[in-house]
Write a protein that holds these residues in place. Structure first.
Motif, PDB file in Angstrom:
ATOM      1  N   UNK A 162       6.466  -8.969   1.977  1.00 32.44           N
ATOM      2  CA  UNK A 162       5.693  -7.827   2.466  1.00 32.44           C
ATOM      3  C   UNK A 162       4.194  -8.069   2.286  1.00 32.44           C
ATOM      4  N   UNK A 163       3.422  -7.368   3.096  1.00 33.44           N
ATOM      5  CA  UNK A 163       1.966  -7.417   2.971  1.00 33.44           C
ATOM      6  C   UNK A 163       1.439  -5.995   2.780  1.00 33.44           C
ATOM      7  N   UNK A 164       0.111  -5.887   2.675  1.00 34.38           N
ATOM      8  CA  UNK A 164      -0.453  -4.550   2.503  1.00 34.38           C
ATOM      9  C   UNK A 164      -0.381  -3.722   3.784  1.00 34.38           C
ATOM     10  N   UNK A 165       0.173  -4.302   4.862  1.00 39.61           N
ATOM     11  CA  UNK A 165       0.407  -3.506   6.067  1.00 39.61           C
ATOM     12  C   UNK A 165       1.432  -2.407   5.803  1.00 39.61           C
ATOM     13  N   UNK A 166       2.382  -2.662   4.866  1.00 39.39           N
ATOM     14  CA  UNK A 166       3.308  -1.598   4.449  1.00 39.39           C
ATOM     15  C   UNK A 166       3.084  -1.335   2.970  1.00 39.39           C
ATOM     16  N   UNK A 167       4.000  -1.778   2.119  1.00 38.99           N
ATOM     17  CA  UNK A 167       3.874  -1.446   0.699  1.00 38.99           C
ATOM     18  C   UNK A 167       3.542  -2.651  -0.166  1.00 38.99           C
ATOM     19  N   UNK A 168       3.085  -3.755   0.452  1.00 34.85           N
ATOM     20  CA  UNK A 168       2.693  -4.913  -0.328  1.00 34.85           C
ATOM     21  C   UNK A 168       1.280  -4.787  -0.858  1.00 34.85           C
ATOM     22  N   UNK A 169       0.872  -5.785  -1.648  1.00 38.59           N
ATOM     23  CA  UNK A 169      -0.443  -5.721  -2.274  1.00 38.59           C
ATOM     24  C   UNK A 169      -1.432  -6.732  -1.764  1.00 38.59           C
ATOM     25  N   UNK A 170      -1.020  -7.584  -0.824  1.00 43.06           N
ATOM     26  CA  UNK A 170      -1.898  -8.661  -0.377  1.00 43.06           C
ATOM     27  C   UNK A 170      -1.852  -8.820   1.145  1.00 43.06           C
ATOM     28  N   UNK A 171      -2.824  -9.569   1.646  1.00 42.46           N
ATOM     29  CA  UNK A 171      -2.928  -9.785   3.088  1.00 42.46           C
ATOM     30  C   UNK A 171      -1.960 -10.862   3.563  1.00 42.46           C
ATOM     31  N   UNK A 172      -1.876 -11.007   4.868  1.00 42.49           N
ATOM     32  CA  UNK A 172      -1.052 -12.068   5.450  1.00 42.49           C
ATOM     33  C   UNK A 172      -1.462 -13.433   4.917  1.00 42.49           C
ATOM     34  N   UNK A 173      -2.749 -13.712   4.951  1.00 43.00           N
ATOM     35  CA  UNK A 173      -3.212 -15.028   4.534  1.00 43.00           C
ATOM     36  C   UNK A 173      -2.991 -15.254   3.051  1.00 43.00           C
ATOM     37  N   UNK A 212       7.323 -24.058   2.687  1.00 45.38           N
ATOM     38  CA  UNK A 212       6.776 -24.529   3.947  1.00 45.38           C
ATOM     39  C   UNK A 212       6.688 -23.421   4.989  1.00 45.38           C
ATOM     40  N   UNK A 213       7.475 -22.358   4.796  1.00 42.72           N
ATOM     41  CA  UNK A 213       7.418 -21.236   5.732  1.00 42.72           C
ATOM     42  C   UNK A 213       7.717 -19.945   4.998  1.00 42.72           C
ATOM     43  N   UNK A 214       7.239 -18.838   5.591  1.00 46.66           N
ATOM     44  CA  UNK A 214       7.397 -17.516   4.993  1.00 46.66           C
ATOM     45  C   UNK A 214       7.577 -16.500   6.103  1.00 46.66           C
ATOM     46  N   UNK A 215       8.638 -15.700   6.017  1.00 46.73           N
ATOM     47  CA  UNK A 215       8.857 -14.620   6.975  1.00 46.73           C
ATOM     48  C   UNK A 215       8.177 -13.359   6.469  1.00 46.73           C
ATOM     49  N   UNK A 216       7.320 -12.800   7.297  1.00 45.75           N
ATOM     50  CA  UNK A 216       6.681 -11.530   6.967  1.00 45.75           C
ATOM     51  C   UNK A 216       7.589 -10.415   7.478  1.00 45.75           C
ATOM     52  N   UNK A 217       8.084  -9.618   6.559  1.00 45.02           N
ATOM     53  CA  UNK A 217       9.081  -8.593   6.902  1.00 45.02           C
ATOM     54  C   UNK A 217       8.668  -7.259   6.292  1.00 45.02           C
ATOM     55  N   UNK A 218       7.565  -6.707   6.790  1.00 44.70           N
ATOM     56  CA  UNK A 218       7.154  -5.396   6.306  1.00 44.70           C
ATOM     57  C   UNK A 218       8.168  -4.348   6.731  1.00 44.70           C
ATOM     58  N   UNK A 219       8.114  -3.204   6.067  1.00 43.72           N
ATOM     59  CA  UNK A 219       9.081  -2.137   6.354  1.00 43.72           C
ATOM     60  C   UNK A 219       8.841  -1.533   7.733  1.00 43.72           C
ATOM     61  N   UNK A 220       9.900  -0.937   8.266  1.00 45.55           N
ATOM     62  CA  UNK A 220       9.808  -0.276   9.571  1.00 45.55           C
ATOM     63  C   UNK A 220       9.452   1.201   9.383  1.00 45.55           C
ATOM     64  N   UNK A 221       9.260   1.879  10.491  1.00 40.74           N
ATOM     65  CA  UNK A 221       8.585   3.168  10.519  1.00 40.74           C
ATOM     66  C   UNK A 221       9.281   4.297   9.761  1.00 40.74           C
ATOM     67  N   UNK A 222      10.609   4.312   9.703  1.00 42.26           N
ATOM     68  CA  UNK A 222      11.266   5.463   9.078  1.00 42.26           C
ATOM     69  C   UNK A 222      11.087   5.491   7.560  1.00 42.26           C
ATOM     70  N   UNK A 223      10.741   4.353   6.962  1.00 44.76           N
ATOM     71  CA  UNK A 223      10.524   4.332   5.519  1.00 44.76           C
ATOM     72  C   UNK A 223       9.065   4.734   5.256  1.00 44.76           C
ATOM     73  N   UNK A 224       8.812   6.022   5.342  1.00 44.71           N
ATOM     74  CA  UNK A 224       7.439   6.512   5.259  1.00 44.71           C
ATOM     75  C   UNK A 224       6.825   6.302   3.889  1.00 44.71           C
ATOM     76  N   UNK A 225       7.656   6.364   2.852  1.00 42.55           N
ATOM     77  CA  UNK A 225       7.131   6.186   1.509  1.00 42.55           C
ATOM     78  C   UNK A 225       6.539   4.792   1.327  1.00 42.55           C
ATOM     79  N   UNK A 226       6.988   3.839   2.125  1.00 44.51           N
ATOM     80  CA  UNK A 226       6.476   2.466   2.053  1.00 44.51           C
ATOM     81  C   UNK A 226       5.489   2.181   3.182  1.00 44.51           C
TER      82      UNK A 226
END
Length: 602
Positions: free
Chosen positions: A367-378, A390-404
């Motif tokens: 996760x990134x700070x786009x949802x409930x993470x603490x850091x940027x993509x980079x 070597x690779x990382x999937x960015x999987x921020x939460x979807x819209x119904x999880x408003x708390x995140x």
């Protein structure tokens, strides 16, 4: 096939009130009956194999993802369950029918009734209860308090003044047995203590043992084995450590203390000549130790914490390797020492080549700070690269999880463009476009297909409606997994250690469906989760289902948790090829292409 998982915490010795009328008898109640039977048999000095059978059955029952009583009430037979044969299955049926079993009633009738209550006091197991009863006539908590106040308990072997004071306090306050804590919380405590012990002059080595060395997902206490000559006074120096709040036992060869955190630590000092045998013994598990002792007996040998003996001749003791070799076995890694077939596999030369942390090439849940993470993509990308990935999937939460602060369609589309832009300048690290999409109550996913279809992978997760029935919850996940873009089922049981129980779920059905649909199951390495469990990983492996060992990182430091996920995978007998994110990026992308929408009914 096995329908079991490891227990979330140590079973309570206190039996819940017997149901009456229309009350439902759940798995915990049946397990509590079996736990008490095991304790009472232990007090009676019954056959250890019989005691172990009841304890194993209790662990299995607590870990089941379906309700035994409801299964039997529908007239269905119980599936094959680990450690539960015909006799124990009959007792389960008896408990479901009557709320109790005749064996427990008989055992209780032969012992003072207060002894069962003593088992709920922190620091008192069946053996100590037996000593208190036989040596001092203590049958109740009140008698225990009186004896402690009179200073009579400290003189019993294995107790002492500190233990007496602790038992008095626990009995007076009614404190029950401590909960097991997540591995990742306990390991740093143990590391500080072992480093401290290793600095003591004359100490050759200090090693954690017990469930911590076996890397169980939860730990009840810390066992440390110290190698030193008899002339070295280890315990006196050890008890001065600032993390220690109470000294329970102190002798020349052993110390038992309570830390400020409430965790108990047992330190044992052994001479170098017996270090290997002692490490095998104190690492356990008890079930594994019984299995290798049986192996020794078949060879006409004796095995204990001092070595392997033929008559009085010691054949091996200095190293673990030599101890196992004396038994005709290769060294068995601690993670496998649970008596789940490892001895037979060792004899047959079929021990698995377990996955290593360095085998992981990527992480498919972050996760990134786009949802409930603490850091940027980079920042997340560079941290993952620093962790050797070597690779990382960015999987921020979807819209119904408003708390995140879950992402809606426009936010996700924006993030897709940001990932593409960042990938154009990253070197040695690739970000994959993903989402941790909410699985809604009806099994639908939280975002439309035209958006999910633009992603590299979709991680589906339950974050609400935890209380659905077994059938409802199972059907919910099956419908979600049937979706054309579904890739990974995240933290399948949704448990939080000591906070939230696993979903009421037919996990074998989910695993079989994953095999049919080509989905992966996640082993989530977040310390409070550690989900899937080891036995479930082994079951998934047997069914041909790939596991994704993920950090579920919410900040850059969280990639360090991958080591705990790998440890859990190793306990589940997983090898490199059983884990999807050990594949190179090229291999992973090829698999994602092969797992095309046409293979699904969604």
């Amino acid at each position: 096939m096995k329908h079991t998982v490891v227990p979330l915490q140590a079973p309570s010795a206190v039996l819940p009130p017997l149901p009456s009328g229309s009350q439902v008898i759940d798995n915990d109640h049946i397990a509590a009956v079996f736990d008490e039977v095991a304790d009472l048999l232990d007090i009676e000095d019954a056959n250890p194999f019989r005691i172990r059978a009841y304890r194993n059955a209790a662990r299995t029952l607590r870990a089941l993802t379906f309700d035994v009583a409801k299964t039997l009430s529908r007239g269905e037979a119980l599936p094959k369950l680990t450690g539960i044969g015909v006799d124990l299955a009959g007792k389960i049926n008896e408990i479901v029918t009557t709320g109790d079993c005749s064996l427990r009633q008989r055992l209780r009738s032969t012992l003072p009734p207060g002894l069962v209550g003593l088992l709920s006091i922190a620091g008192l197991g069946p053996r100590r209860v037996k000593n208190l009863y036989h040596d001092l006539g203590i049958e109740t908590a009140q008698q225990l308090c009186l004896a402690a106040q009179q200073g009579r308990i400290r003189h019993l072997p294995g107790f002492g003044e500190r233990m007496e004071a602790r038992l008095l306090s626990a009995a007076q306050k009614g404190i029950g047995k401590d909960r097991r804590l997540p591995l990742a919380l306990v390991e740093p405590m143990a590391r500080r203590l072992t480093e401290y012990l290793q600095q003591i002059p004359g100490v050759e080595q200090a090693t954690t043992a017990g469930s911590l060395r076996r890397m169980r997902d939860t730990v009840g206490d810390i066992d440390i084995l110290v190698v030193a000559a008899p002339s070295v006074d280890v315990t006196t120096q050890f008890i001065s450590h600032p993390d220690i709040s109470t000294v329970l036992v102190k002798g020349h060869a052993r110390a038992s203390v309570m830390l400020n955190s409430g965790m108990q630590v047992d330190v044992r000092i052994v001479e170098p000549a017996v270090y290997g045998a002692a490490l095998v013994y104190f690492t356990g598990s008890k079930a594994h130790n019984i299995a290798i002792r049986q192996r020794a007996q078949k060879l006409g040998l004796k095995l204990n914490e001092y070595g392997v003996f033929r008559a009085k001749n010691r054949l091996a003791s200095t190293t673990e390797v030599s101890v196992y070799q004396a038994l005709g076995l290769p060294w068995i890694t601690p993670e496998l020492r649970e008596d789940r077939g490892e001895v037979a596999a060792a004899l047959a030369g079929h021990l698995p080549g377990l996955i290593e942390l360095t085998d992981l090439k990527g992480d498919l849940h972050a996760h990134t700070h786009a949802s409930d993470g603490g850091n940027s993509l980079e920042e997340m990308a560079l941290a993952a690269q620093g962790a050797g990935l070597e690779y990382l999937a960015i999987t921020d939460h979807s819209q119904s999880l408003r708390v995140a602060h879950g992402l809606g369609v426009e936010q996700l589309l924006k993030q897709i463009d940001q990932i593409d832009a960042l990938n154009s300048r990253l070197q040695g690290m690739t970000l994959l476009k993903g989402i941790e999409v909410d699985i809604l109550e009806d099994g639908n996913l939280d975002l439309p297909d035209d958006i999910l279809g633009r992603l590299d992978l979709v991680v589906g997760a339950v974050h609400s409606h935890f209380g659905l029935t077994l059938r409802q919850q199972t059907q919910r996940l099956l419908r979600a997994m049937d979706h054309r873009y579904f890739t990974i089922l995240a933290h399948p049981l949704c448990r939080l250690i000591n906070e939230r129980d696993p979903l009421n779920l037919d996990l074998p059905a989910i695993i079989k469906a994953a095999a049919q649909r080509g989905c992966c199951l996640e082993l989530n390495a977040q310390p409070p989760r550690m989900d899937l469990f080891d036995l479930q990983c082994q079951y998934a492996k047997d069914e041909g289902v790939l596991i994704s060992v993920n950090s579920d990182a919410h900040r850059t430091a969280d990639f360090a948790n991958l080591r705990y996920g790998v440890a859990q995978a190793r306990r589940g007998w997983l090898e490199k090829h059983n884990v999807i994110n050990t594949r190179s990026l090229t291999e992973l992308k090829a698999w994602l292409v092969i797992k095309s929408p046409t293979t699904f009914r969604g």
